[in-house]
Design an enzyme around this catalytic site. Structure first.
Site: not given
Ligand code: CTP
Ligand code: CA
Length: 225
Positions: A21, A33-35, A100
């Protein structure tokens, strides 16, 4: 083994892989954040190295550790990831497996944000992050010969991924269905459809390590032929 012996079909080839991430700060102690566990990206980097490639692994803060035998560049944000990828070029191929964050917090605070006792929550302003895959795909000089993106979708997977491939300007898109219930997000398996200029091809559901080996073999074939 082949990498250890300095052989393999990708010997002498440089491949950049992004993974994990990105974290976009809100203030010094908070982020959005992204998982992403980084499992699929790490497996791809390992599989490429096993075929003899010289791999630069640009990773955000992943849960899975980076593989052995690759050059690791740790980054935090999308902008750092873009800078690290640009610094790593030239490369024969680039695989953009990172999740991203599409936006960063435009009004991130230099100091920890504190509750002011009013009961009111702060407002965050977002700014769009640079698109690393599209930036590299559209490079006029020094573009890697083979640029591969991923597309994690929950609806109309092939149609969305085909449109994404055209929009980004990359050569291949590895698409997967990450709908709740598939168990792919955070799981050990993946079921992907690879979209190229020739069309789309669905691979059987298999372990992320095996998907990585299939992809690495495909990359070797494309670069070496
Ligand atoms: N990607 C990237 N830089 C970004 C966003 C995405 O390099 N700022 C890459 C990802 O690593 C992936 C591909 O682009 O290989 C597709 O990511 P995805 O999130 O599916 O695409 P987006 O263009 O962000 O579209 P969406 O609105 O569906 O999230
Ligand atoms: Ca996105």
């Amino acid at each position: 083994i082949e990498a250890a012996l300095g052989t393999g079909p990708l010997k002498g080839r440089h491949v950049v892989v992004t993974s994990g991430p990105t974290h976009e700060p809100i203030d010094p102690v908070r982020y959005i954040a992204n998982r992403s566990s980084g499992a699929q990206g790490a497996a791809i980097a390992a599989a490429l190295a096993a075929l003899g490639a010289d791999v630069t692994f640009v990773s955000g803060p992943a849960t899975v550790p980076p593989p052995e035998g690759v050059r690791v560049v740790q980054v935090e944000t999308a902008r750092e990831m873009l800078a690290a990828v640009e610094a790593a070029l030239p490369a024969d191929a680039a695989v953009f497996a990172a999740a991203v964050a599409d936006w960063r917090v435009a009004n991130a605070a230099e100091r920890k944000m504190k509750k002011d006792g009013s009961g009111k929550a702060p407002a965050l302003d977002f700014a769009e992050n640079p698109d690393i895959l599209a930036t590299v795909s559209k490079m006029e000089t020094g573009r890697p010969e083979l640029v591969i993106g991923f597309a994690a979708e929950t609806d109309d997977v092939v149609a969305n991924a085909t449109a994404k491939r055209a929009r980004k300007g990359c050569d291949w898109i590895v698409a997967n269905d990450v709908s709740a219930g598939t168990g792919i997000m955070g799981g050990a398996e993946n079921a992907v459809t690879v979209i190229t200029a020739e069309g789309s091809e669905s691979w059987p559901r298999m372990g992320k390590d095996e998907v990585a080996r299939w992809l690495a073999a495909r990359i070797a074939k494309a670069l070496v032929e």
